[in-house]
Design an enzyme around this catalytic site. Sequence first.
Site, PDB file in Angstrom:
ATOM      1  N   ASP A 386       0.819  -1.205   0.000  1.00  0.00           N
ATOM      2  CA  ASP A 386       0.000   0.000   0.000  1.00  0.00           C
ATOM      3  C   ASP A 386       0.852   1.254   0.000  1.00  0.00           C
ATOM      4  O   ASP A 386       1.889   1.313   0.674  1.00  0.00           O
ATOM      5  CB  ASP A 386      -0.870  -0.002   1.260  1.00  0.00           C
ATOM      6  N   HIS A 388       0.143   5.775  -0.275  1.00  0.00           N
ATOM      7  CA  HIS A 388      -0.794   6.881  -0.461  1.00  0.00           C
ATOM      8  C   HIS A 388      -0.010   8.141  -0.749  1.00  0.00           C
ATOM      9  O   HIS A 388       0.931   8.480  -0.029  1.00  0.00           O
ATOM     10  CB  HIS A 388      -1.681   7.028   0.777  1.00  0.00           C
TER      11      HIS A 388
END
Length: 651
Positions: A386, A388
């Site tokens: 992940d 961001h």
Amino acid sequence: MIKITLPDGSVREYEKGVTGYDVAMSISEGLARNVLSAKVNGEVWDASRPIEEDATVQLLTWNDDEGKSTFWHSSAHLLAEALEELYPGVKFGIGPPIANGFYYDIDLGDRVLGEDDLPEIEKKMSELAKNKSQFIRKDISKDDAIQYFKEKGDEYKLELIEGLEDGKITFYEQGNFVDLCRGPHVPHTGIIKAIKLMNVAGAYWRGDEKRKQLTRIYGITFPKQKELKEYLELLEEAKKRDHRKLGKELELFTFSEKVGMGLPLWLPKGTLLRERLENFLRKAQIKAGYEPVVTPHIGSKQLYVTSGHYEKYGEDSFQPIKTPNENEEFLLKPMNCPHHCEIYNSKPRSYKDLPVRLAEFGTVYRYEQSGELHGLTRVRGFTQDDAHIFCRPDQVKEEFVKVIDLVLYVFKALGFNDYTAQVSLRDPENKAKYIGKDELWEKAEREIQEAADERGLTTIRETGEAAFYGPKLDFMVKDALGRSWQLGTIQVDYNLPERFDLEYTGSDNQKHRPVMIHRAPFGSLERFVAVLIEHCGGNFPLWLAPDQIAVLPISEKYHQYAEEIYTKLGEKDIRGYIDNRDEKIGRKIRDAEVKKVPFMLIVGDKEQEDNQVAIRRHGKGDLGSMSLYDFVKHFHSESSLTEEEGAKFNV
């Protein structure tokens, strides 16, 4: 006269009431023979259904997914017709097409249907197909539909009719069989040439475990026998490549009922493979300006209420974790993004600081139903690669393009060369599923398409596939067997920054809201490894293989020389093992082949005397003898991910 617009943009005039089949015939007889259905103004119709007004029309054949779906839907009706002839009184649930084939749920009362009964049903289907019975569509009133199935004594169809509106109910008839159905169907049963019923399973009526369990029969059909033969051969190959089977044979991962269903345990070799994947991406991410972070496996329930994940994933999450303080509630985290929002919020940010790129290999948890768990592809605990990106609105497109480059670099390195980019949009008819303002959604959807176009990606648009907080670009990858998998996703999100009140100070000294880009090239490590195993059949790229070499001494006399070879190769970062067992060399080679070890280095009297090694390559055989120096050169030329490849993708 009415105007029919075809996919190439050409417009033709026909008399009112023309059918898709008529349109096909006006183009060519060959096309007409292959038409299965027609898409009229975006809706799939029978090719025999009259068109009464101007329309856009696409003629669907076996080469179109919707054509296949029509074919398999009709095959489900053919199965039902065969069952009714063989087992009078059988009651029918639903019989839809699925990704590969179809099924029908049936109630045979006290009779138990088994795999041994399938050949007889197949035979009856083939016999009925040869009748070339037309599929005839009939509009029917709700009262007449109820009366028909009351007389037939089929309570399942009666229950389905309850939820339908008068004036929108249709029956389909072929041969002596009539079914409640909205269609569409192929012109006649004779088109169905090759039939295979795959298996029998149990299925609760309407998916409710409190209702009666019906018998579900799965099948698949093709227009040609040759295509069925190829499909069955593909299935056999898929069984050999099944990641659950290979994962056990190659000692990569296991599951334990004591640990819990859907929670994989990574064995040493699997952990090595997983770490190599992580390190490969970690190196590329650092080069691309990402900063690593680590967040807890749990979070306060309020964190996920704020993000909206509790509302959307609450039922699929593990139950709240209680603490000695009765006012506290925690959840196993279903997503990493809320944690990353709080890291962004940990200090003031300026427009000069952006973009901020936070990356984590974070494990998340979702309570998948036990019946949906499947090896590593569907688990309850999985690790996302992940990241961001928090950026200014004017940086969104540039950052999105850079992430596309990173995803393509990952695919290239791992041999996934056949992929399509899917622009996943929200469903405008069901906006309640999503959070955020219309104008922000429209802006995000536009930016994703522009970024994909800039990189020359072939894209398809899928309505209703967006995440609840924003649209996304999903990469649909085809494996070596031609199966499609969703790997890698990039999402533009204007909503979480709003919900977490994220800010930065702009050049005008005012507070502004950043945009958030979610991205995961692997998607989840577990699922990615499963797909990779099946794609390469366990023959991993050399740089990724847990064991790259096996040093095989011919006898105990050469153990010391084998140790020297092994040690020197270890210093060159080449991994593997020595097989010092008291076995013949043929057995050692066979065992290394089964383990899919890329290189076997055989050492005996001649090799020790000449200070060389005899090399075998998995699947290719003998490469001859060479010095250790030459082998290392050969090894690195085959295993390295070159700088040129990385540069090509701006990594």
